[in-house]
Design an enzyme around this catalytic site. Structure first.
Site, mmCIF file in Angstrom:
data_model
loop_
_atom_site.group_PDB
_atom_site.id
_atom_site.type_symbol
_atom_site.label_atom_id
_atom_site.label_comp_id
_atom_site.label_asym_id
_atom_site.label_seq_id
_atom_site.Cartn_x
_atom_site.Cartn_y
_atom_site.Cartn_z
ATOM 1 N N ASP A 32 0.829 -1.205 0.000
ATOM 2 C CA ASP A 32 0.000 0.000 0.000
ATOM 3 C C ASP A 32 0.862 1.253 0.000
ATOM 4 O O ASP A 32 0.538 2.244 -0.651
ATOM 5 C CB ASP A 32 -0.915 0.014 1.240
ATOM 6 N N LEU A 82 -11.825 7.423 -0.734
ATOM 7 C CA LEU A 82 -11.385 8.530 0.116
ATOM 8 C C LEU A 82 -9.994 9.006 -0.273
ATOM 9 O O LEU A 82 -9.126 8.205 -0.614
ATOM 10 C CB LEU A 82 -11.361 8.098 1.587
ATOM 11 N N LYS A 112 -9.982 2.789 10.349
ATOM 12 C CA LYS A 112 -10.082 2.405 8.937
ATOM 13 C C LYS A 112 -9.696 0.935 8.815
ATOM 14 O O LYS A 112 -8.533 0.578 8.891
ATOM 15 C CB LYS A 112 -9.180 3.264 8.059
ATOM 16 N N LYS A 306 -3.740 7.994 7.177
ATOM 17 C CA LYS A 306 -3.044 6.709 7.150
ATOM 18 C C LYS A 306 -2.067 6.561 8.315
ATOM 19 O O LYS A 306 -1.457 7.528 8.748
ATOM 20 C CB LYS A 306 -2.301 6.536 5.815
ATOM 21 N N CYS A 421 2.840 -22.721 -18.534
ATOM 22 C CA CYS A 421 3.478 -22.699 -17.217
ATOM 23 C C CYS A 421 2.453 -23.142 -16.168
ATOM 24 O O CYS A 421 1.388 -22.524 -16.045
ATOM 25 C CB CYS A 421 3.982 -21.300 -16.900
#
EC number: 6.5.1.2
Length: 656
Positions: A32, A82, A112, A306, A421
């Protein structure tokens, strides 16, 4: 820092790739914190150069476009994202913009949670639908799974139409227990609780969702007709309906109070029942919210403050390479175990080899490890002062660690281009059969997994060699189901060329690019890089990806084209769609029909219709069978055109 328009366009493409991996594949490539840093640089460039802003910029949209296998469903009111703030000065600037115009404003603060946003629609007190955020306008319909989340009420006292929004999460305790179960069963572990919540909510088998102990924590509403005066009043009303309350909710008047609550959350985050990555701040007064309004992407009356990353020092003792669902190679550092926020960390992503070179990270280095946003452990930098001569360069691989195929090395990412693969084969086949590719009904991931386990398929060509007795070996397959799947596989032959190109899953080449390529004929994939660059909308990465993909898979592509015999044009299909009365119309199906609803839904989608699960004023047609129920009454209330099955079949026949 972005210095030119060319770098700006490259950054958009890169961030959109990251967004696709995060939202749609549940397979994040970077942490993040890295995404936030890249996003903020993009945003800063756009603020200085507003004339350069592109419609596909991540700043202009929310999340990522919803993908199969779940039907798309529109939100009655947009679900916004946001804006983030990362420090005291950014928060103060955000608050001052509001308080200068509205000195009496107050702010609701809450944790949050890092989960999956979900929109619940209730009507007449009943849960009508549950839809993921998606791109903010529409998401994936996951109603059947959401009904297995214990704290989502199936019925509420309020009888009006209301959208209740919140976060689907899994607690730390339940996440650890789930990964322990998967470890004992030799199943791949979830990277973090958000991935676990997302994967559990998007299960095709609702019984799996039921076992995962998901929780729904509400944080707001969408469309409703109630007269709240404040956001706090709205949240209290949601709790009164039987939903879980948000812990550590507070009402604040100024910067100091908000900072105090923010630091309280930081202190308490380790003991919190779920992982957090910040604090949400929302203007409490709804009249002020209305006056502040929205940007292209976000409300101006709310932000996410944050958390700083949690960090520790440890040593890199090895590096392994993982192959993601798209073939992307991700280097992962093996670490001397270190505890961060209650979790023992022994691995951390190195993201990509460009990042390793840029940061000069070496094997045997002492490094700083962070858990950014409490989710993906990441190495932030080496501690060069600890170097003692035992360090070695981390070499970029030249071949795939799984299949030993030569890798495609781009400026940032490294990819395995081999369709065969094993690490990417299953996902490639799921994409091959998906709605925007060959649209093979009944061939989902569970069936493909069984086919692999029984060693019945290795690649897409093997699908067309399957026999009835092969499918009868699979779990829950009887003659009718097996024959239906065989018929669907054979029906996928002779597809429009663009569908087959899109089905190949070439990196950077989606539905739109596939349609452009199809205009150049059946041999289009044999073109040179220079010829691809002359095509409208094609850049260097797309051109190189096409050239390298064809070079690596020439034989397979030729065999597939020979077997499926694609049509050079689907003009008839497009003409039928454009002349259809259902083109660009929103349609709901209800009641018992003579054929499965999904079959009718697919027919209508092929004619340009948008299929929804709930009736609203935006619905154009309601298709009704027996026992139509409340949707019929709702359609009549909104003046929606109602067709029975006989009338629908008549209209479909007129289009043949």
């Amino acid at each position: 820092m972005i210095k030119s328009q060319k770098e700006y366009l490259e950054r958009i493409a890169y961030l959109n790739t990251l967004s696709h991996h995060y939202y749609n594949l549940d397979d994040p490539i970077v942490s993040d914190a890295v995404y936030d840093e890249l996003y903020q640089e993009l945003k800063a460039y756009e603020e200085k150069n507003p004339s350069h802003i592109q419609a596909n910029s991540p700043t202009q949209k929310v999340g990522a476009t919803a993908t199969n296998p779940f039907n798309k469903n529109p939100h009655l009111m947009r679900m916004w994202s946001l804006d983030d703030v990362f420090n005291q000065s950014e928060l103060q600037a955000w608050l001052q913009r509001i308080l200068k115009a509205y000195p009496s404003a107050s702010f609701v603060c809450s944790p949050k949670l890092d989960g999956v946003s979900l929109n619940l629609l209730y009507h007449h007190g009943k849960l009508i639908s549950a839809t993921t955020r998606g791109n903010g306008l529409e998401g994936e319909l996951v109603s059947a799974n959401a009904k297995h989340i214990a704290n989502i009420p199936h019925a509420i006292a309020y009888k009006g139409e209301i959208e209740i929004r919140g976060e689907v999460i899994i607690s730390k305790k339940d996440f650890d227990a789930l990964n322990k179960e998967r470890l004992n069963a030799n199943e791949p572990l979830f990277a973090n609780p958000r991935n676990a919540a997302s994967g559990s909510l998007r299960q095709l088998d609702s019984e799996i969702t039921k076992k995962r102990k998901l929780q729904f924590i509400p944080w707001g509403v969408g469309k409703h007709s109630l007269n709240f005066l404040s956001f706090k009043e709205c949240l209290d009303f949601i709790v009164s309906l039987g939903f879980s309350a948000i812990q550590y909710l507070s009402l604040n008047k100024n910067h100091q109070e908000i900072e105090e609550n923010y630091h309280t959350l930081i202190r308490e985050r380790e003991g919190f029942f779920a992982l957090l990555d910040g604090m949400v701040i929302v203007v409490n007064e709804l009249n002020i919210q209305k006056e502040l309004g929205y940007t292209q992407k976000s409300p101006k009356f709310a932000c996410a403050y944050k958390f700083p990353a949690l960090e520790k020092h440890t040593k890199i003792i090895g590096v392994i390479n993982q192959v993601g669902r798209s073939g992307a190679i991700t280097p992962v550092a093996l670490l001397e175990p270190v505890e961060i926020a209650g979790a023992m960390i022994n691995r951390a992503t190195l993201h990509n080899y460009s990042e390793i070179e840029k940061k000069n990270i070496m094997l045997n280095d002492r490094v700083v490890v962070i858990r950014s946003g409490d989710v993906i452990p990441k190495i932030i930098k080496p501690l060069e002062s600890y170097r003692d001569g035992s360090q070695h360069k981390i070499e970029r691989p030249k071949v795939c660690p799984i299949c030993s195929y030569e890798l495609l090395c781009e400026e940032i990412f490294t990819y395995c281009q081999n369709l065969n693969c094993p690490a990417r084969l299953k996902e490639s086949l799921i994409h091959f059969a998906s709605k925007d590719a060959l649209n093979i009904q009944g061939l989902g991931d569970k069936v493909i997994e069984q086919l692999f386990e029984e060693k019945l398929i290795v690649n897409a060509l093997d699908l067309y060699a399957l026999k009835l007795e092969d499918l009868m070996r699979l779990d829950k397959f009887k003659i009718k189901k097996a024959q239906n799947l065989l018929d669907a596989i054979q029906k996928s032959k002779n597809p429009p060329l663009w569908r087959l190109i899109n089905a190949l899953g070439i990196e950077h080449i989606g539905k739109g690019a596939s349609k452009t390529l199809a205009k150049y004929g059946l041999n289009v994939l044999e073109k040179s890089e220079a010829e691809f660059l002359e095509m409208e909308g094609f850049g260097v990465e797309m051109a190189r990806s096409l050239v390298n993909f064809y070079a690596s898979n020439q034989e397979f592509i030729r065999s597939l084209f020979e077997l499926l015999n694609p049509r050079n044009s689907d003009m008839a299909e497009e003409k039928q769609k454009s002349s259809s009365v259902f083109n660009n119309k929103t349609i709901v199906l209800t009641g018992t029909l003579s054929k499965p609803r999904q079959e009718y839904a697919q027919m209508l989608e092929n004619l340009g219709a948008k299929i929804s699960s709930s009736v609203s004023a935006k619905t154009n047609f309601l298709i009704v069978g027996e026992n139509a129920g409340s949707k019929l009454a709702l359609a009549q209330k909104h003046g929606v055109s109602v067709l029975n099955e006989e009338e629908l079949l008549k209209r479909l026949k007129e289009l043949d």
